[in-house]
Design a protein around this motif. Structure first.
Motif, PDB file in Angstrom:
ATOM      1  N   SER A  58       5.496  -1.963 -16.568  1.00 33.48           N
ATOM      2  CA  SER A  58       4.591  -2.598 -15.604  1.00 33.48           C
ATOM      3  C   SER A  58       5.366  -3.223 -14.452  1.00 33.48           C
ATOM      4  CB  SER A  58       3.738  -3.662 -16.299  1.00 33.48           C
ATOM      5  OG  SER A  58       4.525  -4.740 -16.768  1.00 33.48           O
ATOM      6  N   LEU A  59       6.511  -3.827 -14.744  1.00 36.05           N
ATOM      7  CA  LEU A  59       7.356  -4.380 -13.677  1.00 36.05           C
ATOM      8  C   LEU A  59       7.887  -3.272 -12.776  1.00 36.05           C
ATOM      9  CD1 LEU A  59       9.388  -7.068 -15.672  1.00 36.05           C
ATOM     10  CD2 LEU A  59       7.730  -7.511 -13.858  1.00 36.05           C
ATOM     11  N   ASN A  60       8.272  -2.157 -13.376  1.00 31.61           N
ATOM     12  CA  ASN A  60       8.763  -1.023 -12.596  1.00 31.61           C
ATOM     13  C   ASN A  60       7.666  -0.476 -11.695  1.00 31.61           C
ATOM     14  OD1 ASN A  60      11.083   0.928 -12.255  1.00 31.61           O
ATOM     15  ND2 ASN A  60       9.500   2.365 -12.867  1.00 31.61           N
ATOM     16  N   GLN A  61       6.427  -0.471 -12.207  1.00 27.27           N
ATOM     17  CA  GLN A  61       5.301  -0.015 -11.394  1.00 27.27           C
ATOM     18  C   GLN A  61       5.081  -0.953 -10.216  1.00 27.27           C
ATOM     19  OE1 GLN A  61       3.789   2.844 -12.204  1.00 27.27           O
ATOM     20  NE2 GLN A  61       2.403   2.811 -10.444  1.00 27.27           N
ATOM     21  N   ALA A  62       5.250  -2.264 -10.465  1.00 32.29           N
ATOM     22  CA  ALA A  62       5.099  -3.240  -9.384  1.00 32.29           C
ATOM     23  C   ALA A  62       6.155  -3.014  -8.309  1.00 32.29           C
ATOM     24  CB  ALA A  62       5.205  -4.654  -9.940  1.00 32.29           C
ATOM     25  N   VAL A  63       7.380  -2.719  -8.743  1.00 32.82           N
ATOM     26  CA  VAL A  63       8.464  -2.448  -7.804  1.00 32.82           C
ATOM     27  C   VAL A  63       8.159  -1.194  -6.989  1.00 32.82           C
ATOM     28  CG1 VAL A  63      10.900  -1.790  -7.637  1.00 32.82           C
ATOM     29  CG2 VAL A  63      10.219  -3.635  -9.162  1.00 32.82           C
ATOM     30  N   LEU A  64       7.534  -0.200  -7.641  1.00 30.87           N
ATOM     31  CA  LEU A  64       7.170   1.025  -6.927  1.00 30.87           C
ATOM     32  C   LEU A  64       6.173   0.728  -5.806  1.00 30.87           C
ATOM     33  CD1 LEU A  64       6.516   4.445  -8.603  1.00 30.87           C
ATOM     34  CD2 LEU A  64       5.114   3.690  -6.710  1.00 30.87           C
ATOM     35  N   TYR A  65       5.190  -0.134  -6.092  1.00 29.04           N
ATOM     36  CA  TYR A  65       4.233  -0.512  -5.046  1.00 29.04           C
ATOM     37  C   TYR A  65       4.935  -1.256  -3.907  1.00 29.04           C
ATOM     38  CZ  TYR A  65       0.144   0.909  -7.731  1.00 29.04           C
ATOM     39  OH  TYR A  65      -0.802   1.647  -8.397  1.00 29.04           O
ATOM     40  N   LEU A  66       5.913  -2.074  -4.257  1.00 33.57           N
ATOM     41  CA  LEU A  66       6.687  -2.764  -3.230  1.00 33.57           C
ATOM     42  C   LEU A  66       7.436  -1.757  -2.366  1.00 33.57           C
ATOM     43  CD1 LEU A  66       7.725  -5.392  -1.977  1.00 33.57           C
ATOM     44  CD2 LEU A  66       9.501  -5.452  -3.740  1.00 33.57           C
ATOM     45  N   ALA A  67       7.959  -0.707  -3.009  1.00 31.82           N
ATOM     46  CA  ALA A  67       8.665   0.339  -2.264  1.00 31.82           C
ATOM     47  C   ALA A  67       7.741   1.051  -1.289  1.00 31.82           C
ATOM     48  CB  ALA A  67       9.278   1.350  -3.245  1.00 31.82           C
ATOM     49  N   ILE A  68       6.479   1.270  -1.699  1.00 30.35           N
ATOM     50  CA  ILE A  68       5.506   1.899  -0.801  1.00 30.35           C
ATOM     51  C   ILE A  68       5.312   1.038   0.445  1.00 30.35           C
ATOM     52  CG2 ILE A  68       3.085   2.571  -0.544  1.00 30.35           C
ATOM     53  CD1 ILE A  68       3.103   3.342  -3.508  1.00 30.35           C
ATOM     54  N   ALA A  69       5.178  -0.289   0.218  1.00 30.33           N
ATOM     55  CA  ALA A  69       5.016  -1.196   1.358  1.00 30.33           C
ATOM     56  C   ALA A  69       6.259  -1.192   2.247  1.00 30.33           C
ATOM     57  CB  ALA A  69       4.728  -2.605   0.856  1.00 30.33           C
ATOM     58  N   MET A  70       7.438  -1.197   1.628  1.00 30.47           N
ATOM     59  CA  MET A  70       8.694  -1.213   2.393  1.00 30.47           C
ATOM     60  C   MET A  70       8.888   0.072   3.188  1.00 30.47           C
ATOM     61  SD  MET A  70      11.554  -3.089   0.020  1.00 30.47           S
ATOM     62  CE  MET A  70      12.796  -2.697   1.258  1.00 30.47           C
ATOM     63  N   SER A  71       8.406   1.199   2.644  1.00 32.05           N
ATOM     64  CA  SER A  71       8.589   2.472   3.349  1.00 32.05           C
ATOM     65  C   SER A  71       7.886   2.445   4.703  1.00 32.05           C
ATOM     66  CB  SER A  71       8.065   3.629   2.502  1.00 32.05           C
ATOM     67  OG  SER A  71       6.646   3.598   2.411  1.00 32.05           O
ATOM     68  N   GLN A  99      10.963   5.740 -15.952  1.00 30.44           N
ATOM     69  CA  GLN A  99      10.226   5.113 -17.041  1.00 30.44           C
ATOM     70  C   GLN A  99      10.871   5.426 -18.383  1.00 30.44           C
ATOM     71  OE1 GLN A  99       6.182   6.461 -16.567  1.00 30.44           O
ATOM     72  NE2 GLN A  99       5.741   4.971 -14.962  1.00 30.44           N
ATOM     73  N   HIS A 100      11.337   6.646 -18.535  1.00 27.24           N
ATOM     74  CA  HIS A 100      12.018   7.075 -19.752  1.00 27.24           C
ATOM     75  C   HIS A 100      13.269   6.232 -19.991  1.00 27.24           C
ATOM     76  CE1 HIS A 100      14.261   9.804 -22.454  1.00 27.24           C
ATOM     77  NE2 HIS A 100      13.073  10.272 -22.799  1.00 27.24           N
ATOM     78  N   ARG A 101      14.011   5.958 -18.921  1.00 24.65           N
ATOM     79  CA  ARG A 101      15.231   5.150 -19.037  1.00 24.65           C
ATOM     80  C   ARG A 101      14.914   3.737 -19.520  1.00 24.65           C
ATOM     81  NH1 ARG A 101      18.396   5.574 -13.411  1.00 24.65           N
ATOM     82  NH2 ARG A 101      20.158   4.701 -14.589  1.00 24.65           N
ATOM     83  N   LEU A 102      13.898   3.136 -18.932  1.00 21.38           N
ATOM     84  CA  LEU A 102      13.540   1.769 -19.304  1.00 21.38           C
ATOM     85  C   LEU A 102      13.080   1.681 -20.748  1.00 21.38           C
ATOM     86  CD1 LEU A 102      11.695   0.602 -16.067  1.00 21.38           C
ATOM     87  CD2 LEU A 102      13.837  -0.334 -16.967  1.00 21.38           C
ATOM     88  N   MET A 103      12.272   2.639 -21.186  1.00 21.14           N
ATOM     89  CA  MET A 103      11.779   2.601 -22.559  1.00 21.14           C
ATOM     90  C   MET A 103      12.900   2.868 -23.562  1.00 21.14           C
ATOM     91  SD  MET A 103       7.916   4.108 -22.539  1.00 21.14           S
ATOM     92  CE  MET A 103       8.314   5.646 -21.778  1.00 21.14           C
ATOM     93  N   SER A 104      13.857   3.710 -23.186  1.00 23.19           N
ATOM     94  CA  SER A 104      14.997   3.974 -24.066  1.00 23.19           C
ATOM     95  C   SER A 104      15.923   2.762 -24.140  1.00 23.19           C
ATOM     96  CB  SER A 104      15.778   5.191 -23.571  1.00 23.19           C
ATOM     97  OG  SER A 104      14.964   6.340 -23.547  1.00 23.19           O
ATOM     98  N   LEU A 105      16.026   2.068 -23.026  1.00 20.70           N
ATOM     99  CA  LEU A 105      16.926   0.917 -22.943  1.00 20.70           C
ATOM    100  C   LEU A 105      16.383  -0.284 -23.695  1.00 20.70           C
ATOM    101  CD1 LEU A 105      19.622   0.276 -21.475  1.00 20.70           C
ATOM    102  CD2 LEU A 105      18.265  -0.681 -19.618  1.00 20.70           C
ATOM    103  N   ARG A 106      15.079  -0.544 -23.554  1.00 21.23           N
ATOM    104  CA  ARG A 106      14.458  -1.705 -24.178  1.00 21.23           C
ATOM    105  C   ARG A 106      13.094  -1.313 -24.776  1.00 21.23           C
ATOM    106  NH1 ARG A 106      18.565  -3.716 -24.650  1.00 21.23           N
ATOM    107  NH2 ARG A 106      19.463  -5.512 -23.581  1.00 21.23           N
ATOM    108  N   PRO A 107      13.094  -0.527 -25.852  1.00 15.11           N
ATOM    109  CA  PRO A 107      11.816  -0.117 -26.444  1.00 15.11           C
ATOM    110  C   PRO A 107      10.985  -1.293 -26.949  1.00 15.11           C
ATOM    111  CG  PRO A 107      13.662   0.448 -27.881  1.00 15.11           C
ATOM    112  CD  PRO A 107      14.250   0.037 -26.572  1.00 15.11           C
TER     113      PRO A 107
END
Length: 413
Positions: free
Chosen positions: A344-357, A328-336
């Motif tokens: 929020s998109l990163n959080q969505a990807v995290l939920y997708l990762a949970i399903a994929m696991s 999250q720190h990387r994303l906010m530093s990259l595109r504040p």
């Protein structure tokens, strides 16, 4: 002398703001408990509604899918709202869904109520992180995000075991009332302590909000989240099967492992936030992914005895929970200028990762067995490391020049 006074005043303000961040962590703890406790409630729901295990599992699936959709979509739709208003709306929506679940007379009504609760969770968590970062100075952002994410790990370590135990004693509806009650202090805390006006950069149009997705670095960081957290959640999802020899299938022993995972993970997450402020999020992610790979490689040979199992799960937990905050720190530093949408998109990807696991882990268990399935996680951790390194080597996209980025940093600094 005057400089010392100003410095002390600033330090006091920072302490006060970190207290406000703690309130956001309390909210995340509440909604996170409501999310993770579902898995422990499935056997009780099967009996209550006379449904199959597959049908009961759809409750978790629906929750994850709605969270994945709600995180980017609802955050985009509310991007022009005051952050305090967004947070209140989110936690109130979750509270309505939790109460609806506790009162639900049928299986279908449980699904619908959980969809409402999931929408609140998907909106609250990413905006809590962005608001936390906005409440503090730039050099405190990593630890502010870490405090918020610690609420999530505390939900795993404390809230979920308590809710599961309560369900076993007093029934699944009592657990749902418990999760609803947890949300009330979080809601009141946001109402009282979060300022009405929090400065968070947000582009005005939908096209501007989504423009950062044209940046290969952003996509690579999110791909790191997807692959990295698929690796993280394979051992977590199948912890009961993987550590069955050590626990002798005792639920008490398994709960002890889960508490160890959550407590050590919380410490690892907070340490990662502090380190991200010092050396940058990318380096912390690299360290965590290497650590994750090592822990999952040695794990198959450390599941026979309970004491050794506790040691390896603690070692694994440090890395498992040390990735979220620096990502999250990387994303906010990259595109504040688009932090809220990107988180929020990163959080969505995290939920997708949970399903994929769950899917990848099931395939791995069928292929090499539960003892060695963590080796699949180790392979994915190395792949995620390569993607993360690729993200660091990408140059700034042509559509957003250096001058624009400098202006954005000046506005947020």
């Amino acid at each position: 002398m005057a400089k010392r006074i100003v410095s002390r005043m600033q330090a006091g303000d920072e302490s006060s703001n970190l207290g406000r961040v703690a309130v956001l962590a309390l909210g995340v703890f509440a909604v996170g408990t409501g999310e993770f406790v579902l898995a422990g409630m499935l056997p009780l729901l099967m009996v209550a509604f006379k449904i199959s295990a597959m049908q009961a599992g759809q409750i978790v699936t629906v929750f994850a899918i709605i969270c994945a959709i709600a995180a980017p979509v609802l955050t985009t739709l509310t991007a022009t709202w005051k952050r305090r208003t967004v947070l209140i709306t989110a936690i109130a929506t979750y509270l309505a869904g939790a109460v609806g679940t506790a009162l639900a007379p049928t299986y279908l009504s449980v699904l619908l109520a959980q969809a409402v609760a999931a929408a609140g969770v998907g909106l609250f968590i990413p905006n809590a992180s962005v608001t936390a970062a906005a409440l503090v100075r730039k050099d405190f952002q990593g630890r502010a995000i870490a405090i918020v994410v610690t609420g999530f790990t505390a939900a795993v370590a404390v809230g979920t075991p308590l809710g599961t135990a309560l369900g076993g004693i007093a029934g699944w509806r009592m657990t749902m009332w418990f999760t609803a009650a947890l949300a009330i202090p979080g809601l009141l805390g946001v109402l009282v302590l979060v300022p009405r006006h929090v400065a968070v950069e947000a582009p005005g149009t939908l096209a501007e909000r989504l423009r950062p997705l044209a940046d290969q670095r952003v996509l690579a960081i999110m791909a790191t989240t997807l692959v990295g957290f698929t690796a993280v959640f394979i051992p977590y999802t199948y912890v009961g099967i993987i550590f069955a020899p050590a626990t002798a299938e005792s639920s008490v022993a398994l709960a002890a492992l889960m508490v160890t995972l959550g407590v050590i993970g919380a410490a690892g997450n907070f340490g990662a936030g502090l380190l991200a402020d010092r050396i940058g999020g990318a380096r912390v992610v690299a360290i965590a992914l290497v650590w994750l790979a090592v822990s999952t490689v040695v794990l198959p040979w450390m599941t026979a005895h309970f004491g050794i199992a506790v040691a390896i799960i603690a070692f694994y937990a440090v890395a498992a929970f040390a990735i979220t905050t620096p990502q999250q720190h990387r994303l906010m530093s990259l595109r504040p200028d688009a932090a809220a949408v990107l988180i929020s998109l990163n959080q969505a990807v995290l939920y997708l990762a949970i399903a994929m696991s769950g899917i990848v882990g099931a395939i791995g268990i069928g292929w090499i067995g539960p003892q060695y399935v963590s080796l699949v996680a180790a392979f994915l951790a190395i792949v995620a490391l390569g993607i993360s390194m690729f993200a660091d080597k990408r140059k700034e996209p042509a559509f957003m020049g250096t001058a624009c980025l400098k202006n954005t940093h000046n506005q947020n600094g």
